[in-house]
Design a protein around this motif. Structure first.
Motif, short mmCIF file in Angstrom:
data_model
loop_
_atom_site.label_atom_id
_atom_site.label_comp_id
_atom_site.label_asym_id
_atom_site.label_seq_id
_atom_site.Cartn_x
_atom_site.Cartn_y
_atom_site.Cartn_z
N ALA A 91 0.82 -1.21 0.00
CA ALA A 91 0.00 0.00 0.00
C ALA A 91 0.86 1.26 0.00
CB ALA A 91 -0.93 -0.01 1.22
N ALA A 92 1.95 1.24 0.78
CA ALA A 92 2.83 2.41 0.84
C ALA A 92 3.50 2.67 -0.50
CB ALA A 92 3.89 2.20 1.93
N CYS A 93 3.92 1.61 -1.18
CA CYS A 93 4.54 1.77 -2.50
C CYS A 93 3.52 2.30 -3.51
CB CYS A 93 5.11 0.45 -2.99
SG CYS A 93 6.60 -0.09 -2.12
N ALA A 94 2.31 1.74 -3.47
CA ALA A 94 1.27 2.18 -4.40
C ALA A 94 0.90 3.64 -4.17
CB ALA A 94 0.04 1.29 -4.25
N LYS A 95 0.77 4.02 -2.91
CA LYS A 95 0.42 5.40 -2.59
C LYS A 95 1.49 6.37 -3.08
CE LYS A 95 -0.70 8.42 1.31
NZ LYS A 95 -0.89 8.50 2.80
N GLY A 132 3.39 5.83 -5.64
CA GLY A 132 3.58 5.68 -7.08
C GLY A 132 4.89 5.02 -7.44
N LYS A 133 5.39 4.12 -6.58
CA LYS A 133 6.67 3.46 -6.81
C LYS A 133 6.47 2.10 -7.48
CE LYS A 133 8.91 6.80 -4.86
NZ LYS A 133 9.79 7.70 -5.65
N THR A 134 7.46 1.71 -8.27
CA THR A 134 7.41 0.42 -8.94
C THR A 134 7.92 -0.65 -7.99
OG1 THR A 134 7.79 1.46 -11.09
CG2 THR A 134 8.18 -0.92 -10.94
N CYS A 135 6.99 -1.36 -7.38
CA CYS A 135 7.32 -2.45 -6.47
C CYS A 135 6.39 -3.61 -6.77
CB CYS A 135 7.14 -2.03 -5.02
SG CYS A 135 8.16 -0.65 -4.49
N GLU A 136 6.95 -4.80 -6.74
CA GLU A 136 6.14 -6.00 -6.87
C GLU A 136 6.50 -6.92 -5.72
OE1 GLU A 136 5.50 -9.84 -9.86
OE2 GLU A 136 6.50 -8.04 -10.60
N ILE A 137 5.51 -7.32 -4.96
CA ILE A 137 5.75 -8.22 -3.83
C ILE A 137 5.03 -9.53 -4.10
CG2 ILE A 137 5.48 -8.60 -1.37
CD1 ILE A 137 5.67 -5.61 -0.93
N VAL A 138 5.80 -10.59 -4.14
CA VAL A 138 5.29 -11.93 -4.40
C VAL A 138 5.30 -12.72 -3.09
CG1 VAL A 138 5.60 -14.07 -5.70
CG2 VAL A 138 6.21 -11.86 -6.75
#
Length: 300
Positions: A249-253, A255-261
């Motif tokens: 949520a913090a990355c999305a807020k 606007g950062k490119t993060c992918e957590i699997v």
């Protein structure tokens, strides 16, 4: 705040007596002479599983210990790269709580086989030699004295060393880390604007601040300067899934490119093939995702 002290062996900062652990740059005589890496596996990881441990040979590689000039001393590190060609893209490899022992060296060789200049500096060198300690309880107080600021500086020194070698292209720079090093991966992605990609393996994401660890990954999500891939276990008893969701949520807020699997059913340290926690399929999938992430973000 969830108490994770009893579950995560790589979480060195959640100790009962944290108040007594303050940064110290004064080295004892024993610490001052720590100038070389561990041989084999750390004592605290014994017995090592002979059935699952992956061993990568040095055929076609230049691999071995090097010394990295840092701000106040030289730091031992393990370097592996192809024997011919170059300059090669750089991947910093950040250790577990057990230091730069045989598993971390093998990870460097695996990356070198893929065409990378892999470099793993010993992050605890000033505080003590954790490879010779037999239990997690002995290791935690030493690691808890390692300041994040010191780690960031030493990783910067490692990049400078790689660039000066003539064999590395530091313009193509990535970082990956495991457990303790997974948390550091997120922090370094917020620290170095030249970083192109990060891959964090089950690194702690949230926690209370201390003198040595003033911020955690969820606190620096808005400051990330490179895309980060997070690889986590759905059955990790030390990293609650709500902290994983908070990081997403913090990355999305921001606007950062993060992918957590999240690998369902996988425990903490599922990539550590020398430990009982190893899970072959998530480890294989995670490694494939790591290589794809590097290529996707120009580190190849």
């Amino acid at each position: 705040m969830t108490d994770r002290t009893s579950h995560d062996p790589d979480d060195a900062n959640l100790t009962a007596d944290r108040r007594s652990l303050v940064p110290s740059f004064e080295m004892s005589r024993r610490q001052a002479v720590l100038t070389t890496l561990a041989t084999g596996f750390a004592l605290a990881t014994q017995p090592v599983s002979a059935e699952t441990t992956i061993t990568t040979d040095t055929s076609g590689l230049v691999a071995g210990e090097v010394q990295i000039p840092a701000s106040d001393r030289e730091i031992p590190a393990y370097r592996a790269m192809p024997a011919t060609g170059g300059p090669f893209p750089v991947v910093l490899v950040v250790q577990e709580i057990f230091g730069v022992h045989e598993h971390i060296k093998d990870v460097c060789r695996r990356l070198a086989k893929e065409g990378y200049f892999a470099l793993a500096p010993e992050m605890f060198v000033r505080q003590g030699d954790v490879s010779q300690l037999k239990t997690i309880d002995e290791i935690r107080p030493i690691v808890a004295k390692v300041p994040d600021a010191q780690v960031m500086s030493d990783l910067d020194a490692a990049v400078t060393f790689a660039a000066a070698s003539g064999k590395a292209n530091a313009d193509k720079l990535a970082i990956t880390g495991f457990c303790w090093g997974g948390r550091i991966t997120w922090l370094y992605a917020a620290h170095n604007p030249k970083l192109k990609a990060g891959i964090a393996w089950y690194g702690r994401l949230a926690g209370e601040p201390s003198q040595t660890t003033p911020k955690h990954p969820v606190d620096v999500a808005a400051d990330l300067k490179a895309p980060v891939l997070g690889l986590y276990g759905g059955a990790d008893q030390g990293i609650p899934l709500d902290t994983v969701e908070a990081m997403r949520a913090a990355c999305a807020k921001a606007g950062k490119t993060c992918e957590i699997v999240v690998f369902e059913g996988a425990p903490h340290a599922f990539h550590a093939d020398y430990r009982p926690s190893y899970r072959a399929e998530p480890a294989k999938q995670g490694w494939a995702r790591l290589l794809a992430w590097l290529k996707q973000h120009g580190v190849s």
